[in-house]
Scaffold this motif. Structure first.
Motif, PDB file in Angstrom:
ATOM      1  N   UNK A   1     -13.597  -5.358  -5.644  1.00  0.00           N
ATOM      2  CA  UNK A   1     -14.257  -4.552  -4.601  1.00  0.00           C
ATOM      3  C   UNK A   1     -14.032  -5.127  -3.195  1.00  0.00           C
ATOM      4  N   UNK A   2     -13.157  -6.108  -3.087  1.00  0.00           N
ATOM      5  CA  UNK A   2     -12.897  -6.680  -1.770  1.00  0.00           C
ATOM      6  C   UNK A   2     -12.063  -5.725  -0.927  1.00  0.00           C
ATOM      7  N   UNK A   3     -12.278  -5.780   0.383  1.00  0.00           N
ATOM      8  CA  UNK A   3     -11.565  -4.886   1.301  1.00  0.00           C
ATOM      9  C   UNK A   3     -10.488  -5.669   2.052  1.00  0.00           C
ATOM     10  N   UNK A   4      -9.293  -5.079   2.169  1.00  0.00           N
ATOM     11  CA  UNK A   4      -8.202  -5.750   2.871  1.00  0.00           C
ATOM     12  C   UNK A   4      -7.608  -4.810   3.914  1.00  0.00           C
ATOM     13  N   UNK A   5      -7.014  -5.406   4.953  1.00  0.00           N
ATOM     14  CA  UNK A   5      -6.300  -4.605   5.940  1.00  0.00           C
ATOM     15  C   UNK A   5      -4.811  -4.665   5.636  1.00  0.00           C
ATOM     16  N   UNK A   6      -4.157  -3.510   5.645  1.00  0.00           N
ATOM     17  CA  UNK A   6      -2.716  -3.465   5.386  1.00  0.00           C
ATOM     18  C   UNK A   6      -1.969  -4.003   6.604  1.00  0.00           C
ATOM     19  N   UNK A   7      -1.303  -5.146   6.442  1.00  0.00           N
ATOM     20  CA  UNK A   7      -0.643  -5.817   7.566  1.00  0.00           C
ATOM     21  C   UNK A   7       0.838  -5.479   7.639  1.00  0.00           C
ATOM     22  N   UNK A   8       1.455  -5.288   6.460  1.00  0.00           N
ATOM     23  CA  UNK A   8       2.869  -4.937   6.479  1.00  0.00           C
ATOM     24  C   UNK A   8       3.190  -4.089   5.267  1.00  0.00           C
ATOM     25  N   UNK A   9       4.179  -3.187   5.460  1.00  0.00           N
ATOM     26  CA  UNK A   9       4.622  -2.329   4.367  1.00  0.00           C
ATOM     27  C   UNK A   9       6.134  -2.384   4.340  1.00  0.00           C
ATOM     28  N   UNK A  10       6.704  -2.558   3.141  1.00  0.00           N
ATOM     29  CA  UNK A  10       8.162  -2.562   3.099  1.00  0.00           C
ATOM     30  C   UNK A  10       8.681  -2.099   1.753  1.00  0.00           C
ATOM     31  N   UNK A  11       9.954  -1.676   1.793  1.00  0.00           N
ATOM     32  CA  UNK A  11      10.666  -1.318   0.567  1.00  0.00           C
ATOM     33  C   UNK A  11      11.672  -2.428   0.305  1.00  0.00           C
ATOM     34  N   UNK A  12      12.002  -2.663  -0.954  1.00  0.00           N
ATOM     35  CA  UNK A  12      13.006  -3.670  -1.294  1.00  0.00           C
ATOM     36  C   UNK A  12      14.313  -2.955  -1.601  1.00  0.00           C
ATOM     37  N   UNK A  13      15.346  -3.230  -0.793  1.00  0.00           N
ATOM     38  CA  UNK A  13      16.568  -2.419  -0.940  1.00  0.00           C
ATOM     39  C   UNK A  13      17.863  -3.169  -1.224  1.00  0.00           C
ATOM     40  N   UNK A  14      18.005  -4.346  -1.734  1.00  0.00           N
ATOM     41  CA  UNK A  14      16.971  -5.310  -2.107  1.00  0.00           C
ATOM     42  C   UNK A  14      16.434  -6.125  -0.933  1.00  0.00           C
ATOM     43  N   UNK A  15      17.079  -6.097   0.236  1.00  0.00           N
ATOM     44  CA  UNK A  15      16.458  -6.770   1.370  1.00  0.00           C
ATOM     45  C   UNK A  15      15.193  -6.000   1.711  1.00  0.00           C
ATOM     46  N   UNK A  16      14.236  -6.701   2.316  1.00  0.00           N
ATOM     47  CA  UNK A  16      13.012  -6.017   2.707  1.00  0.00           C
ATOM     48  C   UNK A  16      13.270  -5.106   3.879  1.00  0.00           C
ATOM     49  N   UNK A  17      12.833  -3.866   3.773  1.00  0.00           N
ATOM     50  CA  UNK A  17      12.990  -2.927   4.884  1.00  0.00           C
ATOM     51  C   UNK A  17      11.603  -2.460   5.273  1.00  0.00           C
ATOM     52  N   UNK A  18      11.189  -2.779   6.512  1.00  0.00           N
ATOM     53  CA  UNK A  18       9.842  -2.405   6.929  1.00  0.00           C
ATOM     54  C   UNK A  18       9.703  -0.906   7.100  1.00  0.00           C
ATOM     55  N   UNK A  19       8.571  -0.363   6.680  1.00  0.00           N
ATOM     56  CA  UNK A  19       8.297   1.056   6.867  1.00  0.00           C
ATOM     57  C   UNK A  19       6.881   1.209   7.421  1.00  0.00           C
TER      58      UNK A  19
ATOM     59  N   UNK B   1       7.790   2.372  -4.887  1.00  0.00           N
ATOM     60  CA  UNK B   1       7.354   1.021  -5.210  1.00  0.00           C
ATOM     61  C   UNK B   1       7.578   0.205  -3.952  1.00  0.00           C
ATOM     62  N   UNK B   2       6.545  -0.395  -3.428  1.00  0.00           N
ATOM     63  CA  UNK B   2       6.697  -1.095  -2.159  1.00  0.00           C
ATOM     64  C   UNK B   2       5.879  -2.361  -2.094  1.00  0.00           C
ATOM     65  N   UNK B   3       6.183  -3.135  -1.074  1.00  0.00           N
ATOM     66  CA  UNK B   3       5.546  -4.434  -0.904  1.00  0.00           C
ATOM     67  C   UNK B   3       4.473  -4.296   0.175  1.00  0.00           C
ATOM     68  N   UNK B   4       3.269  -4.720  -0.166  1.00  0.00           N
ATOM     69  CA  UNK B   4       2.167  -4.623   0.797  1.00  0.00           C
ATOM     70  C   UNK B   4       1.674  -6.017   1.164  1.00  0.00           C
ATOM     71  N   UNK B   5       1.765  -6.332   2.459  1.00  0.00           N
ATOM     72  CA  UNK B   5       1.221  -7.594   2.934  1.00  0.00           C
ATOM     73  C   UNK B   5      -0.189  -7.344   3.410  1.00  0.00           C
ATOM     74  N   UNK B   6      -1.117  -8.168   2.988  1.00  0.00           N
ATOM     75  CA  UNK B   6      -2.490  -7.974   3.444  1.00  0.00           C
ATOM     76  C   UNK B   6      -3.197  -9.313   3.581  1.00  0.00           C
ATOM     77  N   UNK B   7      -4.372  -9.263   4.212  1.00  0.00           N
ATOM     78  CA  UNK B   7      -5.056 -10.514   4.535  1.00  0.00           C
ATOM     79  C   UNK B   7      -5.755 -11.115   3.317  1.00  0.00           C
ATOM     80  N   UNK B   8      -4.969 -11.521   2.342  1.00  0.00           N
ATOM     81  CA  UNK B   8      -5.541 -12.152   1.164  1.00  0.00           C
ATOM     82  C   UNK B   8      -5.570 -13.643   1.413  1.00  0.00           C
TER      83      UNK B   8
END
Ligand code: GDP
Ligand code: MG
Length: 606
Positions: free
Chosen positions: A230-248, A256-263
């Motif tokens: 139930x913890x709340x996080x802010x989405x800090x970064x979003x990216x696709x793996x192409x295979x390099x990370x591509x920010x979106x 399927x994407x990579x989410x960076x958040x304040x964990x």
């Protein structure tokens, strides 16, 4: 890309059947990897993976593929084949709509092919059967197709034939992925819902979470909530793996994407957790069955000052390998450390290698052990000494109760499946008997291959059983296993003494009947592994005060640098430096230097 044009799939197969190579070809066709870039198995990014040539982590990549005027988004997950990394396969399948079941046309169906097939069928996934390595002279696709039919009812006309290495038949693989594998059942108009299926630690950004976006969409800066905590996080970064990370800027359903958040804490990333937007709660998606570790080993810092650093490294790595369990543990000889659980010896080895390569940790590893159950004599003073319970679990030799406190010992067993060409059957049966196995079944798979099942003690198979079978059969037999019940047994604690001092990390719980053979074998191998030193070293294997095996390592007679007779100073310095660097990898016991990972080395015979 429309949801109807998305395909999520995993490549599953036995070790070395060519999954990572096929992934390379799929990446090349879609332009995600340059042809002849000189790099192979590009998805195997970890240093251990490149070094060992095996995949230990499932890896995801998003590809765009054009077919008949339509653009498709293909999310491919390459998985490991070795039984120790089965957890990675389970996770990947939960994000997939189908699988490519890859089989080596030369070696045919193997034990992990069967295990992986059943995993995929159990999850109702569409299966695209593909025979690989048809370029090999001894490839026998007809025979393998027959086996696929008799084992899994797969029709020969549904089976593709390719050579991942030479790039033959790759287009047909794409066609079948698009035709046979259904798009995800995702809905873009619904509230955001995503499935966390992998995560890892990034030095700069903290925990990064790989998620399958089931429904809706998520944008930078939005607040998302974990169903689990139930913890709340802010989405800090979003990216696709192409295979390099591509920010979106946003991720949408089906991706399927990579989410960076304040964990803050890596323990917060729970594999299988579902996330939703703050304010619009949803039902969690499928929760997946967690595999339990089978072997346990102590990991200690070589110096106590490294304790905190080691804990940090373990925590970060566990984030990327969620089956590994860990708890603090203290030892009089080794100080403060940790007890970690793994799926097998290779898993343990790879974990330790990653600690070294990715976190520069130099830990001491104790002998791995399975978890035994011990029924104590029902006497008040005995029960009290062991925490009041009549049945206790023990995986650390240190805690094995004295024999006169024990009513009965129990050890875990497994049901092992072995597939072998008939010519090796004699040797393999002997090995199973030596390892205290009981045959449960035996059938002819085809004219020259046999499939047998054996009930075996887990302690006998987790270490090197698989490698042993491989070496007996020139690589042609394979092995896989599942957990079974605990059975009654008889155990003793085998201690190793160096010049009379017990070495805690080398003590071991062994079956009483094997104690002497085991002791001789172990002491003999230690003699080879412990380097000669300035003092004589006596190695003894002792059970209950009785010496079962003994070897001696003679001392050096001369200074090792003496033969350089003074002439070349730089060479002499270099040699001394090498020696002292070698010593860093050692731990000193009773004035004897012992390599820190001696036990892993002792166990590796093949
Ligand atoms: P994985 O363990 O399933 O990921 O297998 P890899 O992709 O790492 O391949 C294992 C080995 O098989 C490597 O040495 C590859 O070069 C080789 N290999 C893969 N595909 C083919 C093929 O189509 N033909 C031949 N001859 N060798 C292949
Ligand atoms: Mg691979």
């Amino acid at each position: 890309v429309k949801v109807e044009n998305i395909r999520n799939f995993s490549i599953i197969a036995h070790v070395d059947h060519g999954k990572s190579t096929l992934a390379d070809r799929l990446l090349e066709v879609t332009g995600a990897k340059k042809k002849n870039s000189g790099k192979n198995q590009v998805l195997d990014a970890l240093e251990v993976e490149q070094e060992r040539g095996i995949t230990v982590k499932a890896n995801a990549v998003s590809l765009l593929y054009k077919h008949e005027e339509e653009t498709y988004l293909l999310n491919l997950i390459d998985t490991p084949g070795h039984v120790d990394f089965a957890n990675e396969v389970c996770r990947s399948l939960s994000a997939s709509g189908g699988v490519i079941l890859l089989v080596d046309a030369n070696h045919g169906v193997q034990a992990q092919t069967i295990a992986n097939y059943h995993l995929a069928v159990g999850k109702n996934l569409k299966i695209v059967p593909v025979l690989n390595k048809i370029d090999l002279k001894h490839a026998n696709p007809e025979q393998v197709e027959q086996d696929l039919f008799s084992l899994f009812d797969i029709l020969p006309e549904d089976v593709l034939r390719v050579s991942a290495k030479l790039g033959i038949g790759i287009d047909s693989v794409f066609e079948h992925i698009i035709k046979k594998i259904p798009p995800p059942e995702s809905c873009r108009d619904e509230a955001f819902r995503a499935h966390l299926f992998d995560s890892w630690y990034d030095k700069y950004r903290g925990a990064l979470n790989l998620m399958f976006i089931k429904d809706g969409e998520v944008k930078l800066g939005q607040e998302i909530v974990s169903c689990e905590s139930k913890k709340i996080y802010i989405v800090k970064s979003l990216s696709l793996l192409t295979p390099e990370e591509k920010n979106v800027k946003k991720l949408i359903a089906g991706q399927i994407g990579l989410i960076g958040m304040n964990m803050r804490n890596s323990k917060e990333a729970v594999i299988g957790d579902t996330y939703h937007l703050k304010g619009s709660p949803t039902e969690p998606l499928e929760v997946f069955k967690k595999l339990r570790p089978m072997i346990f080993a102590g990991i200690y810092p070589s110096e106590q000052s490294q304790h905190v650093a080691l804990r940090g490294a373990i925590e970060k790595l566990v984030l990327n390998d969620s089956v590994v369990t860990f708890a603090p543990e203290t030892s009089p000889a080794l100080g403060h450390g940790f007890r970690l659980g793994f799926l097998g010896l290779l898993h343990l080895e790879v974990f330790v290698q990653r600690l070294q390569q990715e976190y520069q940790a130099e830990p001491i590893i104790t002998a791995p052990s399975v978890t035994y159950k011990i029924k104590l004599k029902n006497m008040k003073n005995i029960l009290k000494q062991h925490g009041g319970k009549e049945i206790i679990s023990v995986s650390n030799p240190k805690f094995l109760p004295e024999p006169n406190h024990v009513e009965e010992y129990f050890e875990p067993t497994v049901l092992g499946t072995i597939i072998t060409p008939s010519e090796y059957i004699g040797k393999i049966i002997s090995l199973c008997i030596e390892k205290r196995g009981i045959q449960k079944s035996s059938i002819n798979l085809d004219e020259n291959r046999i499939m047998m099942t054996y009930q075996l003690p887990l302690s006998e198979v987790v270490v090197d059983f698989h490698d042993h079978i491989k070496s007996l059969s020139s690589g042609f037999a394979s092995f896989d296993f599942e957990e079974k019940e605990y059975v009654s047994t008889n155990l003793v604690k085998l201690e190793i003494l160096l010049n009379g001092v017990p070495v805690e990390e080398l003590s071991n719980i062994v079956h009483a009947r094997n104690a002497e053979t085991f002791a001789k074998d172990l002491v003999g191998r230690l003699k080879e592994l412990i380097p000669r030193q300035m003092v004589m070293i006596a190695i003894q294997g002792v059970v209950g005060g009785k010496v079962l095996a003994r070897e001696t390592i003679r001392a050096y007679r001369k200074d090792v640098t003496q033969w350089l007779y003074g002439g070349d100073v730089t060479r002499r310095m270099k040699l001394l430096k090498q020696q002292s660097e070698g010593k860093k990898k050692m731990r000193s016991i009773a004035n004897v230097n012992v390599p820190r990972d001696t036990f892993i080395r002792v166990l590796k015979r093949f």
